[in-house]
Design an enzyme around this catalytic site. Structure first.
Site, short mmCIF file in Angstrom:
data_model
loop_
_atom_site.label_atom_id
_atom_site.label_comp_id
_atom_site.label_asym_id
_atom_site.label_seq_id
_atom_site.Cartn_x
_atom_site.Cartn_y
_atom_site.Cartn_z
N GLY A 1 68.75 47.28 72.09
CA GLY A 1 69.88 47.26 71.16
C GLY A 1 70.01 45.87 70.55
N THR B 1 70.21 52.82 71.23
CA THR B 1 71.55 52.74 71.81
C THR B 1 72.26 54.07 71.58
OG1 THR B 1 73.79 51.84 71.60
CG2 THR B 1 72.39 51.52 69.71
N ILE B 2 72.99 54.50 72.59
CA ILE B 2 73.76 55.73 72.40
C ILE B 2 74.90 55.47 71.40
CG2 ILE B 2 73.27 56.73 74.67
CD1 ILE B 2 76.23 55.92 75.41
N ASP B 3 75.25 54.19 71.18
CA ASP B 3 76.40 53.88 70.32
C ASP B 3 76.14 54.13 68.84
OD1 ASP B 3 77.44 52.98 72.72
OD2 ASP B 3 77.03 50.87 72.30
N GLY C 1 80.75 53.96 73.36
CA GLY C 1 80.51 53.63 71.96
C GLY C 1 80.76 52.17 71.63
N ARG C 2 81.28 51.45 72.61
CA ARG C 2 81.61 50.03 72.42
C ARG C 2 82.55 49.85 71.23
NH1 ARG C 2 77.20 45.36 72.70
NH2 ARG C 2 76.29 46.65 71.08
N GLU D 1 86.15 54.39 73.77
CA GLU D 1 86.57 53.32 74.71
C GLU D 1 87.08 52.08 73.97
OE1 GLU D 1 83.12 52.14 77.00
OE2 GLU D 1 81.94 51.69 75.21
N ARG E 1 96.13 64.58 81.63
CA ARG E 1 95.06 64.08 82.49
C ARG E 1 94.03 63.35 81.64
NH1 ARG E 1 98.23 65.61 85.76
NH2 ARG E 1 97.91 67.00 87.54
N HIS F 1 78.90 56.91 82.21
CA HIS F 1 77.44 56.83 82.11
C HIS F 1 76.74 58.19 82.09
CE1 HIS F 1 78.54 52.72 83.04
NE2 HIS F 1 77.38 52.38 82.49
#
Ligand code: F6P
Length: 366
Positions: free
Chosen positions: A120, A143-145, A188-189, A240, A284, A290
């Protein structure tokens, strides 16, 4: 360096892992052997593998069989081994030093003529610095982001969105049974791509992303309205990195010895608690965490990874170093590494995808 002087290439995976890394490794190894007759070595645990002994090993056809569908990386990864600022403890205190000379020696010692760096923004920034020191580097974005501006899409993202969607579908059914507000926090940062796409794909009622700061009163208003029209459960997908108007992201931890010291997390729990105390509706939160980074890559990611792995080998073959392969739909292209890591790709609030979600009643908290 001209392509004719390449005999051996090295491959490493750095930073956080994501589904599809093994598919890139497999494709690069196969293309390097079949198309060019090069030798290939794998470097273990990111750049650490070039700073410590015994972490470079041959990669043959046999080593990459049966890994196309496997999550993680057979080479291991690390986001703690920046050779230019290698961190270690002295008397309990973290200090750092430039260990790039060791890395350069190791490349020579292992007779590695060119390096494929899969990573990344952090890993690719290091790759660029190595290039400026004369290393024949090419980069592959992962990157998954999905937050790298110079490629249409990063591999790993599609799988992460599928995994999150699968999980939210399940959370919806239990939310329905108990008439609860279910808050699902995704990764996702600083970008909201996973939340946006998993939110749309799972039919979320409210999607909260870093790019659109939310107002808590607005969220409560939407939930109240839903209840008043007989819809007693609500699904909120929150990135997040989402934050309230005029407020800050929720930081879970500061990790001094990591390249990425800010660990985000906790906004889901904060919201669920606030909603429950404000509205008196049971709420909830679930942090998918992860789970989104693991598991078998989707068909889309396997194909993209394969194309990028082959593209990286082609760049080396053409002597185009200091570049990163990227997807410019419909073709695989490349950009200078220097530009590749300059800009993060964030969700623009006016893109079609956001508008489509709004058009079907999804609230973004604004
Ligand atoms: O960048 C990928 C990512 O999964 C982010 O979405 C997340 O914030 C971060 O990495 C988590 O990092 P770590 O694996 O170090 O906890």
């Amino acid at each position: 360096m001209a392509s004719t002087s390449v005999h051996k290439i090295g491959i490493l995976t750095g930073g956080g892992d994501c589904p599809g890394l093994n598919a890139v490794i497999r494709a690069a190894v196969k293309a390097a052997i079949l198309q060019y007759g090069w030798k290939v070595v794998g470097i273990e645990d990111g750049f650490e593998g070039l700073l410590l002994p015994g972490k470079v090993r041959p990669l043959l056809f046999d080593h990459v069989k049966d890994i196309l569908d496997r999550g993680g990386t057979i080479l291991g990864s690390s986001n703690r081994a920046n050779p230019f600022e290698y961190k270690f403890k002295v008397d309990g205190k973290i200090v750092s030093e430039d260990r790039s000379p060791i890395l350069l020696d190791n490349l020579k010692h292992n007779e590695i003529d060119a390096l494929i760096v899969i990573g990344g923004d952090g890993t690719l920034s290091i790759a660029y610095k190595l290039y400026t020191l004369g290393v024949n580097v090419v980069g592959v974005p992962k990157t998954i982001d999905n937050d790298l501006a110079s490629t249409d899409i990063t591999f790993g993202f599609d799988t992460a969105v599928n995994t999150a969607t699968w999980a939210i579908d399940k959370i919806r059914t239990t939310g329905e049974s108990h008439h609860r507000v279910m808050v699902v926090e995704v990764m996702g940062r600083y970008a909201g791509w996973i939340a946006l796409q998993a939110g749309i794909a799972s039919g979320a009622d409210i999607i909260l992303i870093p790019e659109i700061p939310f107002r808590f009163e607005r969220i409560c208003h939407v939930i109240r309205e839903r209840v008043s029209t007989g819809r007693h459960h609500s699904i909120i997908v929150v990135a997040e990195g989402a934050k309230p108007e005029g407020g800050d992201m929720v930081v879970k931890k500061i990790v001094d010895d990591s390249a990425d010291p800010i660990r985000l997390g906790g906004i889901g729990e904060v919201l669920a608690n606030k909603i429950q105390s404000e509205l008196g509706i049971e709420s909830r939160s679930t942090v998918l965490g992860h789970v989104q980074r693991g598991g078998s890559p989707s068909a889309f990611d396997r194909i993209l990874s394969t194309r990028l792995g082959v593209g990286a080998v082609r760049l080396i073959g053409e002597g185009k170093f200091g570049r990163m392969v990227c997807l410019r739909t419909p073709r695989i292209d490349s950009v200078p590494l220097e530009d590749a890591v300059k800009q993060l790709k964030k969700v623009s609030p006016d893109i079609d995808m956001v508008q489509a979600a709004r058009a079907i009643g999804v609230c973004f908290g604004d």
